[in-house]
Scaffold this motif. Structure first.
Motif, PDB file in Angstrom:
ATOM      1  N   LEU A 146      -1.222 -47.151   7.733  1.00 33.06           N
ATOM      2  CA  LEU A 146      -2.022 -46.481   6.714  1.00 33.06           C
ATOM      3  C   LEU A 146      -2.180 -47.345   5.472  1.00 33.06           C
ATOM      4  N   GLU A 147      -3.411 -47.633   5.116  1.00 30.42           N
ATOM      5  CA  GLU A 147      -3.678 -48.294   3.843  1.00 30.42           C
ATOM      6  C   GLU A 147      -3.450 -47.290   2.725  1.00 30.42           C
ATOM      7  N   ASN A 148      -3.095 -47.790   1.549  1.00 32.04           N
ATOM      8  CA  ASN A 148      -2.758 -46.891   0.462  1.00 32.04           C
ATOM      9  C   ASN A 148      -3.937 -46.005   0.056  1.00 32.04           C
ATOM     10  N   GLN A 149      -5.154 -46.541   0.142  1.00 27.75           N
ATOM     11  CA  GLN A 149      -6.320 -45.741  -0.227  1.00 27.75           C
ATOM     12  C   GLN A 149      -6.501 -44.566   0.732  1.00 27.75           C
ATOM     13  N   THR A 150      -6.249 -44.806   2.012  1.00 32.24           N
ATOM     14  CA  THR A 150      -6.350 -43.726   2.999  1.00 32.24           C
ATOM     15  C   THR A 150      -5.244 -42.698   2.784  1.00 32.24           C
ATOM     16  N   PHE A 151      -4.034 -43.184   2.540  1.00 39.33           N
ATOM     17  CA  PHE A 151      -2.908 -42.291   2.256  1.00 39.33           C
ATOM     18  C   PHE A 151      -3.208 -41.444   1.023  1.00 39.33           C
ATOM     19  N   SER A 152      -3.804 -42.048   0.012  1.00 43.78           N
ATOM     20  CA  SER A 152      -4.165 -41.320  -1.206  1.00 43.78           C
ATOM     21  C   SER A 152      -5.208 -40.247  -0.911  1.00 43.78           C
ATOM     22  N   GLN A 153      -6.189 -40.567  -0.072  1.00 42.71           N
ATOM     23  CA  GLN A 153      -7.201 -39.588   0.296  1.00 42.71           C
ATOM     24  C   GLN A 153      -6.595 -38.405   1.041  1.00 42.71           C
ATOM     25  N   LEU A 154      -5.629 -38.688   1.894  1.00 38.04           N
ATOM     26  CA  LEU A 154      -4.958 -37.610   2.611  1.00 38.04           C
ATOM     27  C   LEU A 154      -4.207 -36.696   1.647  1.00 38.04           C
ATOM     28  N   SER A 155      -3.580 -37.282   0.631  1.00 39.78           N
ATOM     29  CA  SER A 155      -2.871 -36.486  -0.372  1.00 39.78           C
ATOM     30  C   SER A 155      -3.833 -35.591  -1.136  1.00 39.78           C
ATOM     31  N   GLU A 156      -5.053 -36.060  -1.319  1.00 42.96           N
ATOM     32  CA  GLU A 156      -6.068 -35.280  -2.028  1.00 42.96           C
ATOM     33  C   GLU A 156      -6.456 -34.019  -1.258  1.00 42.96           C
ATOM     34  N   ILE A 157      -6.219 -33.994   0.044  1.00 49.68           N
ATOM     35  CA  ILE A 157      -6.573 -32.823   0.846  1.00 49.68           C
ATOM     36  C   ILE A 157      -5.319 -32.131   1.392  1.00 49.68           C
ATOM     37  N   GLY A 158      -4.221 -32.291   0.674  1.00 50.87           N
ATOM     38  CA  GLY A 158      -3.047 -31.482   0.949  1.00 50.87           C
ATOM     39  C   GLY A 158      -2.008 -32.061   1.883  1.00 50.87           C
ATOM     40  N   PHE A 159      -2.138 -33.346   2.257  1.00 51.32           N
ATOM     41  CA  PHE A 159      -1.123 -33.950   3.113  1.00 51.32           C
ATOM     42  C   PHE A 159       0.076 -34.391   2.275  1.00 51.32           C
ATOM     43  N   ARG A 160       1.182 -34.608   2.966  1.00 48.74           N
ATOM     44  CA  ARG A 160       2.473 -34.905   2.355  1.00 48.74           C
ATOM     45  C   ARG A 160       3.201 -35.898   3.252  1.00 48.74           C
ATOM     46  N   ARG A 161       4.156 -36.646   2.709  1.00 44.40           N
ATOM     47  CA  ARG A 161       4.928 -37.576   3.539  1.00 44.40           C
ATOM     48  C   ARG A 161       6.396 -37.188   3.600  1.00 44.40           C
ATOM     49  N   SER A 162       6.974 -37.318   4.796  1.00 45.74           N
ATOM     50  CA  SER A 162       8.414 -37.191   5.009  1.00 45.74           C
ATOM     51  C   SER A 162       8.816 -38.302   5.954  1.00 45.74           C
ATOM     52  N   GLY A 163       9.592 -39.278   5.467  1.00 42.61           N
ATOM     53  CA  GLY A 163       9.908 -40.436   6.288  1.00 42.61           C
ATOM     54  C   GLY A 163       8.630 -41.191   6.626  1.00 42.61           C
ATOM     55  N   LYS A 164       8.401 -41.455   7.907  1.00 42.41           N
ATOM     56  CA  LYS A 164       7.195 -42.157   8.331  1.00 42.41           C
ATOM     57  C   LYS A 164       6.076 -41.204   8.726  1.00 42.41           C
ATOM     58  N   HIS A 165       6.294 -39.906   8.568  1.00 41.24           N
ATOM     59  CA  HIS A 165       5.305 -38.915   8.973  1.00 41.24           C
ATOM     60  C   HIS A 165       4.500 -38.410   7.773  1.00 41.24           C
ATOM     61  N   VAL A 166       3.185 -38.496   7.882  1.00 48.32           N
ATOM     62  CA  VAL A 166       2.270 -37.942   6.893  1.00 48.32           C
ATOM     63  C   VAL A 166       1.685 -36.685   7.530  1.00 48.32           C
ATOM     64  N   TYR A 167       1.913 -35.539   6.933  1.00 49.68           N
ATOM     65  CA  TYR A 167       1.662 -34.271   7.604  1.00 49.68           C
ATOM     66  C   TYR A 167       1.078 -33.218   6.666  1.00 49.68           C
ATOM     67  N   ARG A 168       0.633 -32.135   7.276  1.00 48.78           N
ATOM     68  CA  ARG A 168       0.185 -30.957   6.539  1.00 48.78           C
ATOM     69  C   ARG A 168       0.530 -29.732   7.380  1.00 48.78           C
ATOM     70  N   PRO A 169       0.952 -28.625   6.769  1.00 49.20           N
ATOM     71  CA  PRO A 169       1.242 -27.417   7.542  1.00 49.20           C
ATOM     72  C   PRO A 169       0.022 -26.981   8.360  1.00 49.20           C
ATOM     73  N   HIS A 170       0.277 -26.518   9.571  1.00 52.72           N
ATOM     74  CA  HIS A 170      -0.792 -26.103  10.480  1.00 52.72           C
ATOM     75  C   HIS A 170      -0.306 -24.897  11.286  1.00 52.72           C
ATOM     76  N   CYS A 171       0.089 -23.865  10.558  1.00 53.19           N
ATOM     77  CA  CYS A 171       0.688 -22.688  11.178  1.00 53.19           C
ATOM     78  C   CYS A 171      -0.400 -21.703  11.621  1.00 53.19           C
ATOM     79  N   SER A 172      -0.212 -21.138  12.786  1.00 55.81           N
ATOM     80  CA  SER A 172      -1.253 -20.283  13.367  1.00 55.81           C
ATOM     81  C   SER A 172      -1.385 -18.936  12.670  1.00 55.81           C
ATOM     82  N   ASN A 173      -0.274 -18.401  12.138  1.00 54.37           N
ATOM     83  CA  ASN A 173      -0.328 -17.054  11.568  1.00 54.37           C
ATOM     84  C   ASN A 173       0.081 -16.987  10.100  1.00 54.37           C
ATOM     85  N   CYS A 174       0.136 -18.134   9.438  1.00 52.10           N
ATOM     86  CA  CYS A 174       0.628 -18.150   8.054  1.00 52.10           C
ATOM     87  C   CYS A 174      -0.023 -19.296   7.289  1.00 52.10           C
TER      88      CYS A 174
END
Length: 235
Positions: A36-64
């Protein structure tokens, strides 16, 4: 720069939620082998993504949809009386941006913090491998801020440097120093650090209204929540 539409995404299986015991949780995450280039990582953060370790993620819960991304606009932030006292109490601490926290000294502080503060959490019991995978693994955007009192390590704030701000990943500290409110100080310092860097926001991860552990995040005002694909300001 990698186009967001070209990213390979995966979805975890459902599991018990760490924050709302009655709910099942799942996340969508970027292929961890993507460079991930920093600009792409920054764009992901702008739409609610987060990092934990090497994983860049966003909640994707079916009922919540209780997890809401939250950030603090730096120029309009106004510390309250308690936060100003916290800054004053810790004005004697030295601080430094360091390249790595993969040392025995830093891990021991983390271990004591988890054992004192988070015995009921996913990170207990702590281990050196877990610490590495979560915090000390090298990620190109990461900054490590350490705080010391006369040479003694008291706290570490891990944050990611984005195009639009700092993202507060995690703070751990000496839990015996209760009068210092080091967790609060870690957030306040990162707000100040972002201001010094000319950055507009400090991202605080996710806020959950029904979760007491998350309640502190709305104490830094004004704040913005990512609702219906846009950032909304709350004073």
């Amino acid at each position: 720069m990698t186009d967001l539409a070209d990213l390979k995404l995966f979805v975890t299986s459902e599991h018990d939620c760490s924050y709302l015991p009655s709910e099942q949780a799942a996340s969508i995450f970027v292929d961890p082998y993507t460079d991930l280039e920093n600009q792409t990582f920054s764009q992901l953060s702008e739409i609610g993504f987060r990092r934990s370790g090497k994983h860049v993620y966003r909640p994707h819960c079916s009922n919540c949809n209780a997890c809401i991304a939250i950030r603090v606009p730096i120029t309009s932030f106004k510390p309250n009386k308690s936060q100003r006292r916290c800054m004053q109490k810790n004005s004697d601490l030295s601080h430094e941006v360091i390249p790595s926290i993969d040392t025995d000294e830093h891990y021991e502080l983390y271990r004591r913090y988890i054992e004192l503060r988070h015995k009921d959490g996913d990170m207990y019991p702590p281990s050196r491998e877990q610490y590495h995978d979560f915090l000390s693994i090298q990620f190109n955007a990461t900054r490590y801020l350490e705080f010391r009192e006369k040479g003694k390590l008291l706290a570490v704030a891990v944050s990611d440097l984005l195009d639009s701000g700092l993202s507060a990943v995690y703070t751990f500290f000496d839990g015996s120093q209760t009068k210092r409110s080091l967790g609060v100080y870690g957030v306040l310092f990162q707000i100040q650090h972002a201001k010094e860097l000319g950055l507009p926001y400090l991202y605080l991860g996710y806020w959950i209204k029904e979760c007491q552990k998350m309640s502190y995040k709305v104490n830094y005002r004004p704040f913005q929540l990512y609702i219906n694909n846009q950032w909304v300001t709350f004073n």
